[in-house]
Design a protein around this motif. Structure first.
Motif, PDB file in Angstrom:
ATOM      1  N   ALA A 196       0.903  -1.325  -0.082  1.00  0.00           N
ATOM      2  CA  ALA A 196      -0.007  -0.069  -0.114  1.00  0.00           C
ATOM      3  C   ALA A 196       0.701   1.323   0.100  1.00  0.00           C
ATOM      4  O   ALA A 196       1.766   1.537   0.875  1.00  0.00           O
ATOM      5  CB  ALA A 196      -0.834  -0.115   1.428  1.00  0.00           C
ATOM      6  N   GLY A 197       1.118   1.755  -1.007  1.00  0.00           N
ATOM      7  CA  GLY A 197       1.923   3.077  -1.163  1.00  0.00           C
ATOM      8  C   GLY A 197       1.741   4.127  -0.446  1.00  0.00           C
ATOM      9  O   GLY A 197       2.665   4.999   0.054  1.00  0.00           O
ATOM     10  N   HIS A 198       0.314   4.410   0.202  1.00  0.00           N
ATOM     11  CA  HIS A 198       0.171   5.596   1.070  1.00  0.00           C
ATOM     12  C   HIS A 198      -0.924   5.036   2.164  1.00  0.00           C
ATOM     13  O   HIS A 198      -1.569   4.120   1.873  1.00  0.00           O
ATOM     14  CB  HIS A 198      -0.299   6.756   0.129  1.00  0.00           C
ATOM     15  CG  HIS A 198       0.801   7.214  -0.709  1.00  0.00           C
ATOM     16  ND1 HIS A 198       1.778   7.834  -0.512  1.00  0.00           N
ATOM     17  CD2 HIS A 198       0.708   7.125  -2.349  1.00  0.00           C
ATOM     18  CE1 HIS A 198       2.433   7.979  -1.670  1.00  0.00           C
ATOM     19  NE2 HIS A 198       1.630   7.575  -2.601  1.00  0.00           N
ATOM     20  N   ALA A 199      -1.154   5.809   3.001  1.00  0.00           N
ATOM     21  CA  ALA A 199      -1.924   5.653   4.127  1.00  0.00           C
ATOM     22  C   ALA A 199      -3.263   5.712   3.634  1.00  0.00           C
ATOM     23  O   ALA A 199      -3.668   6.349   2.665  1.00  0.00           O
ATOM     24  CB  ALA A 199      -1.694   6.633   5.204  1.00  0.00           C
ATOM     25  N   GLY A 200      -4.232   4.854   4.102  1.00  0.00           N
ATOM     26  CA  GLY A 200      -5.630   4.607   3.731  1.00  0.00           C
ATOM     27  C   GLY A 200      -5.699   3.893   2.352  1.00  0.00           C
ATOM     28  O   GLY A 200      -6.871   3.948   1.644  1.00  0.00           O
ATOM     29  N   VAL A 201      -4.644   3.371   1.858  1.00  0.00           N
ATOM     30  CA  VAL A 201      -4.715   2.691   0.554  1.00  0.00           C
ATOM     31  C   VAL A 201      -4.835   0.954   0.845  1.00  0.00           C
ATOM     32  O   VAL A 201      -3.918   0.793   1.841  1.00  0.00           O
ATOM     33  CB  VAL A 201      -3.615   3.074  -0.262  1.00  0.00           C
ATOM     34  CG1 VAL A 201      -3.656   2.265  -1.723  1.00  0.00           C
ATOM     35  CG2 VAL A 201      -3.688   4.367  -0.696  1.00  0.00           C
ATOM     36  N   ASP A 202      -5.282   0.557   0.125  1.00  0.00           N
ATOM     37  CA  ASP A 202      -5.544  -0.979   0.435  1.00  0.00           C
ATOM     38  C   ASP A 202      -4.482  -1.616  -0.074  1.00  0.00           C
ATOM     39  O   ASP A 202      -3.796  -1.261  -1.088  1.00  0.00           O
ATOM     40  CB  ASP A 202      -6.671  -1.743  -0.089  1.00  0.00           C
ATOM     41  CG  ASP A 202      -8.026  -1.090   0.528  1.00  0.00           C
ATOM     42  OD1 ASP A 202      -8.178  -0.835   1.800  1.00  0.00           O
ATOM     43  OD2 ASP A 202      -9.141  -1.460  -0.366  1.00  0.00           O
TER      44      ASP A 202
END
Length: 549
Positions: free
Chosen positions: A413-419
């Motif tokens: 998951a490349g960033h926060a909030g991404v699955d």
């Protein structure tokens, strides 16, 4: 660690000799200057395949030599393969001619490509600029996790158990669907065993009976010839023994006139003794020798029996004992194969053994995956992937396989909030490159090899992230010898040693050059990397600040 590298007539390198130091060394230069060629040359020495194209245009052959220290594991391997050096180091040499034929040497002794590669596994780990592309593949992910966790032994055990299990499944399937065919083969092999067992051929028997047959068939000639020899030596008028004695006596009477004849007489006496011994041996041979038609008939019968069986089984007579042994083994296998219940019991035991081995592997993989996931996730936070996560999923396989009871899948998951998604489906190539770099640096720390090489693995990143990458490689250089080919000034400025690779064209021929940069040279090179070909006071100042930092 790598101490010395000599390259001659490899691609565009005419001749370079490089001495290496411990720590973090960077290689920079313009695109096409030959930075990666140096890495390719070292990889070639370590057993990578190459063809005639690597020989510099106009040269007869390319030659690369690499000298390493030999730590304990490598020293043991060299001794085991009888390739050790009295000096205690390890010198690898590889030569390839313009026709594409190559030869390898370790410590001056001829070595195969396999041996070069095996030695290389103790010495160098090379991370290429396209490593992130291979890391999206399941096989590469599994291999990386298992290597990082040191699970080679467990993986081999599971693989062997799986192959045994698969073979037994195939045997049971064949037994259940083709029992009639197996029975026919069993009858045929049983007949072969019966025939050969009654013949009872022995190892070496064929040569023995042939020699005995030759002797018995020519017994009369042997007896006549030996008797004639005895007669000539001792019994006939003018026999050799009597003649020698007479000549020696005649000469003995002359020694009063010339004592030098005594040496000749001694030689004649020695010859007489030799003739007496030969005569005694021949007489004993005659006492033992006899015409034995009955034994000759027996031997001839045995020769015919062995020869007939050899024709029947289409092998050489000397191979009949091995044929019998192989037939017995195959008959035992077929007896087991036709015993379906026994096969099922053996299959159940093999399944239990496979699952036990696979369970141990799964548990160790689970612990290693959890630890590596946390380490890569932590590293991502410093590589402009704040809030990103890395996870190694181990989805189970219903029936297992040669590599265990689960697949290995790198998820990101490349960033926060991404699955989390499979690593191969990460949209950004830059993200993929950075994540791959984090994985490589972390796994390299656990590697056993003393020398790590990174060939433009920082492609696609820049700015503050590049500075972090440089620091990571420098930290790694405190523990290992690290070489890095880079285009980034932020990475180059972190090196303990700095080499600049260039190229020059003379009479239409392009050649690589290499310079070890001092402090002022590093300023100029990093300024070039910052500002291009036009180096200004501003870029020099920035370069000095970057080096000072």
């Amino acid at each position: 660690m790598l101490r010395f590298l000599s390259i001659r007539d490899f691609v565009i390198v005419e001749h370079l000799e490089l001495e290496f130091e411990a720590g973090f060394t960077v290689l920079t230069g313009e695109t096409g200057a030959g930075k990666s060629i140096l890495i390719d040359a070292l990889a070639f020495t370590l057993g990578e395949r190459g063809d005639a194209d690597v020989v510099r245009k106009g040269a007869k052959q390319a030659e690369i030599c690499a000298e390493f220290d030999a730590a304990a594991p490598l020293a043991a391997w060299l001794a085991e393969n009888e390739l050790a050096s009295d000096e205690g180091g390890c010198l690898l040499r590889r030569v390839i001619d313009a026709s594409g034929r190559s030869r390898g040497f370790i410590n001056g002794r001829s070595a195969t490509l396999t041996q070069l590669r095996e030695a290389g596994e103790f010495l160098v780990d090379i991370h290429g600029q396209h490593a992130h592309q291979s890391l999206v593949k399941g096989d590469a992910q599994r291999a990386l996790l298992d290597d990082h966790a040191g699970l080679d032994g467990e993986v081999r055990e599971v693989g062997a158990a799986w192959r045994r299990l698969k073979q037994l499944r195939d045997n049971l399937k064949l037994a259940e669907s083709g029992a009639r065919d197996l029975e026919a083969e069993r009858d045929r092999i049983a007949w072969s065993v019966d025939e050969l067992s009654r013949l009872a051929p022995r190892d070496g028997e064929w040569d023995e009976v042939q020699r005995e047959h030759t002797r018995l068939a020519h017994a009369a000639s042997l007896i006549d010839g030996v008797q004639a020899a005895v007669t000539a030596l001792t019994e006939a008028d003018g026999a050799v023994l009597g003649t020698l004695a007479q000549v020696a006596g005649s000469l003995d009477a002359l020694t009063d006139y010339d004592p030098s004849l005594k040496g000749v007489i001694e030689g004649l006496q020695a010859a007489r003794i030799g003739v007496e011994e030969a005569s005694r041996d021949l007489s004993q041979y005659l006492r033992r020798a006899e015409l034995d038609p009955e034994r000759l008939a027996q031997v001839e019968s045995r020769v015919e029996a062995l020869h007939s069986a050899a024709r029947k089984f289409r092998v050489a007579p000397a191979q009949l004992p091995a044929q019998l042994s192989q037939a017995k083994v195959r008959l035992d296998e077929l007896k087991l194969s036709t015993d379906i219940e026994a096969l099922r019991r053996e299959l159940a035991a093999a399944e239990e053994a496979y699952r036990a081995a696979a369970k141990v592997l799964s548990a160790k993989r689970g612990r290693a995956a959890k630890k590596l996931s946390a380490q890569v996730t932590e590293s991502m936070q410093t590589l402009a992937l704040l809030g990103g996560r890395f996870d190694i999923a181990l989805p189970p396989l219903e029936e297992g396989g040669a590599h265990g009871m689960e697949r290995i899948e790198f998820q990101v998951a490349g960033h926060a909030g991404v699955d989390l998604r499979p690593m191969g489906k990460v949209a950004s190539g830059g993200e993929l490159s950075r994540i791959s770099l984090a994985i490589q640096v972390i796994t390299s720390k656990a590697a056993k090899v003393p020398t790590l090489i990174f060939d433009e693995v920082d492609a696609g990143i820049g700015g503050a992230v590049a500075e972090v990458v440089g620091r990571r490689l420098k930290e790694l250089g405190a523990e290992r010898q690290v070489l890095c080919v880079t285009h980034l000034p932020q990475v180059a400025s972190q090196g303990g040693q700095h080499w600049r690779v260039g190229k020059a064209t003379d009479k239409g021929v392009t050649r690589s050059t290499l310079a070890v940069l001092d402090k002022s040279g590093r300023v100029e090179e990093i300024a070039r990397m910052l500002g291009g070909s036009d180096i200004t006071a501003t870029t020099r100042k920035a370069a000095k600040e970057m080096l000072a930092a």
